[in-house]
Design a protein around this motif. Structure first.
Motif, PDB file in Angstrom:
ATOM      1  N   TYR A  22       2.098  -6.825  13.400  1.00  0.00           N
ATOM      2  CA  TYR A  22       1.400  -6.277  12.240  1.00  0.00           C
ATOM      3  C   TYR A  22       0.897  -4.875  12.556  1.00  0.00           C
ATOM      4  O   TYR A  22       0.086  -4.688  13.464  1.00  0.00           O
ATOM      5  CB  TYR A  22       0.221  -7.168  11.851  1.00  0.00           C
ATOM      6  CG  TYR A  22       0.632  -8.569  11.473  1.00  0.00           C
ATOM      7  CD1 TYR A  22       1.213  -8.838  10.240  1.00  0.00           C
ATOM      8  CD2 TYR A  22       0.446  -9.630  12.353  1.00  0.00           C
ATOM      9  CE1 TYR A  22       1.595 -10.120   9.885  1.00  0.00           C
ATOM     10  CE2 TYR A  22       0.829 -10.922  12.012  1.00  0.00           C
ATOM     11  CZ  TYR A  22       1.405 -11.157  10.777  1.00  0.00           C
ATOM     12  OH  TYR A  22       1.783 -12.423  10.428  1.00  0.00           O
ATOM     13  N   ASP A  24      -1.145  -2.800  11.090  1.00  0.00           N
ATOM     14  CA  ASP A  24      -2.552  -2.467  10.948  1.00  0.00           C
ATOM     15  C   ASP A  24      -3.378  -2.963  12.138  1.00  0.00           C
ATOM     16  O   ASP A  24      -4.301  -2.284  12.601  1.00  0.00           O
ATOM     17  CB  ASP A  24      -3.137  -2.990   9.633  1.00  0.00           C
ATOM     18  CG  ASP A  24      -2.532  -4.307   9.175  1.00  0.00           C
ATOM     19  OD1 ASP A  24      -1.876  -4.964   9.997  1.00  0.00           O
ATOM     20  OD2 ASP A  24      -2.719  -4.662   8.004  1.00  0.00           O
ATOM     21  N   SER A 152       2.150  -6.257   7.521  1.00  0.00           N
ATOM     22  CA  SER A 152       0.726  -5.957   7.503  1.00  0.00           C
ATOM     23  C   SER A 152      -0.071  -7.244   7.431  1.00  0.00           C
ATOM     24  O   SER A 152       0.210  -8.127   6.620  1.00  0.00           O
ATOM     25  CB  SER A 152       0.397  -5.070   6.300  1.00  0.00           C
ATOM     26  OG  SER A 152      -0.978  -5.044   6.040  1.00  0.00           O
ATOM     27  N   THR A 214      -2.432  -0.156   1.353  1.00  0.00           N
ATOM     28  CA  THR A 214      -1.879  -0.191   2.705  1.00  0.00           C
ATOM     29  C   THR A 214      -0.711   0.787   2.858  1.00  0.00           C
ATOM     30  O   THR A 214      -0.527   1.370   3.920  1.00  0.00           O
ATOM     31  CB  THR A 214      -1.396  -1.608   3.077  1.00  0.00           C
ATOM     32  OG1 THR A 214      -0.526  -2.104   2.050  1.00  0.00           O
ATOM     33  CG2 THR A 214      -2.557  -2.564   3.230  1.00  0.00           C
ATOM     34  N   TYR A 218      -0.520   3.635   5.629  1.00  0.00           N
ATOM     35  CA  TYR A 218       0.645   3.652   6.510  1.00  0.00           C
ATOM     36  C   TYR A 218       1.334   5.014   6.486  1.00  0.00           C
ATOM     37  O   TYR A 218       1.694   5.563   7.525  1.00  0.00           O
ATOM     38  CB  TYR A 218       1.610   2.556   6.069  1.00  0.00           C
ATOM     39  CG  TYR A 218       2.835   2.409   6.939  1.00  0.00           C
ATOM     40  CD1 TYR A 218       2.740   1.750   8.165  1.00  0.00           C
ATOM     41  CD2 TYR A 218       4.064   2.910   6.555  1.00  0.00           C
ATOM     42  CE1 TYR A 218       3.857   1.606   8.981  1.00  0.00           C
ATOM     43  CE2 TYR A 218       5.185   2.762   7.353  1.00  0.00           C
ATOM     44  CZ  TYR A 218       5.074   2.103   8.565  1.00  0.00           C
ATOM     45  OH  TYR A 218       6.176   1.965   9.359  1.00  0.00           O
TER      46      TYR A 218
END
Length: 223
Positions: A22, A24, A152, A214, A218
């Motif tokens: 992931y 994040d 994510s 997100t 990103y």
């Protein structure tokens, strides 16, 4: 000593190889490791010493030797649990705000009126159901193709909220038939569909909002 772009990418690849898929969560851990290494790294240090510093920072973060291919299993599980907890809180607030909004109330009443109007027309109700389910499937497939590109933790939690209503719908429709040999009538099914549609709409809206957020983060990180 400030790390080069190549050194940061090396750490990022190592985190990914250790099971942190992931992005994040990986960004959080990457920031920690980079800061840790920069405090100790000196120009005269060799590449071997640089990698040793990374390993020491990994161990300090909670890395443990794992023959399954990743040494951060426990820390990944704890971070995912934290993300899920935060997402549950955020979704409850979003659900409350959306459910009480004027546009959502008007949309729900319009759908209810439409279903009520076509109560005696089973073909029209079935067409309406197919349209609603078709739109849901199209959105989820569209999202899945993009989500596959950028894994994510935040989105993994959000997708559960969007998919949960349709899971409940399948249980309501098929469980009576499987366990009690009883089929739900079209009238009862139509009202159940309204409830499912309401929850699905909120879940999809929330997922779409989280995806845009997100995606923006990103893009800023990789630019």
């Amino acid at each position: 000593m400030e790390l080069t772009k190549e050194q940061i990418q090396f750490i990022d690849h190592r985190l990914e190889n250790e099971g942190i898929k992931y992005w994040d969560i990986r960004i959080e851990m990457l920031d920690h490791v980079v800061s840790d290494v920069e405090k100790n790294l000196k120009p005269e240090n060799s590449e071997y010493e640089f990698k040793e510093m990374i390993q020491e920072s990994f161990i300090a973060l909670g890395w443990k030797e794992n023959f399954n291919g990743g040494g951060f299993d426990k820390i990944l599980a704890s971070r995912l649990k934290l993300y899920n907890k935060n997402q549950n809180k955020n979704f409850r607030q979003y659900f409350k705000d959306t459910f009480l909004s004027r546009h959502f109330v008007l949309g729900t009443l319009s759908l209810g009126f439409t279903v009520f109007y076509f109560q005696e027309n089973k073909l029209a109700l079935k067409v309406l159901f197919f349209i609603m389910i078709g739109l849901y499937i199209v959105f989820m497939l569209r999202f899945a193709l993009k989500h596959k590109v950028m894994k994510s933790a935040r989105l993994s939690s959000a997708i559960l909220f969007a998919s949960f209503p349709i899971t409940i719908f399948n249980l309501v429709v098929y469980m009576p038939k499987v366990f009690f040999d009883y089929e739900i009538g079209i009238s009862a099914l139509s009202w159940i569909m309204i409830v499912i549609a309401v929850f699905s709409a909120i879940g999809i809206s929330y997922l779409n909002k989280e995806f845009k957020k997100t995606q923006k983060i990103y893009n800023q990180l990789i630019s």
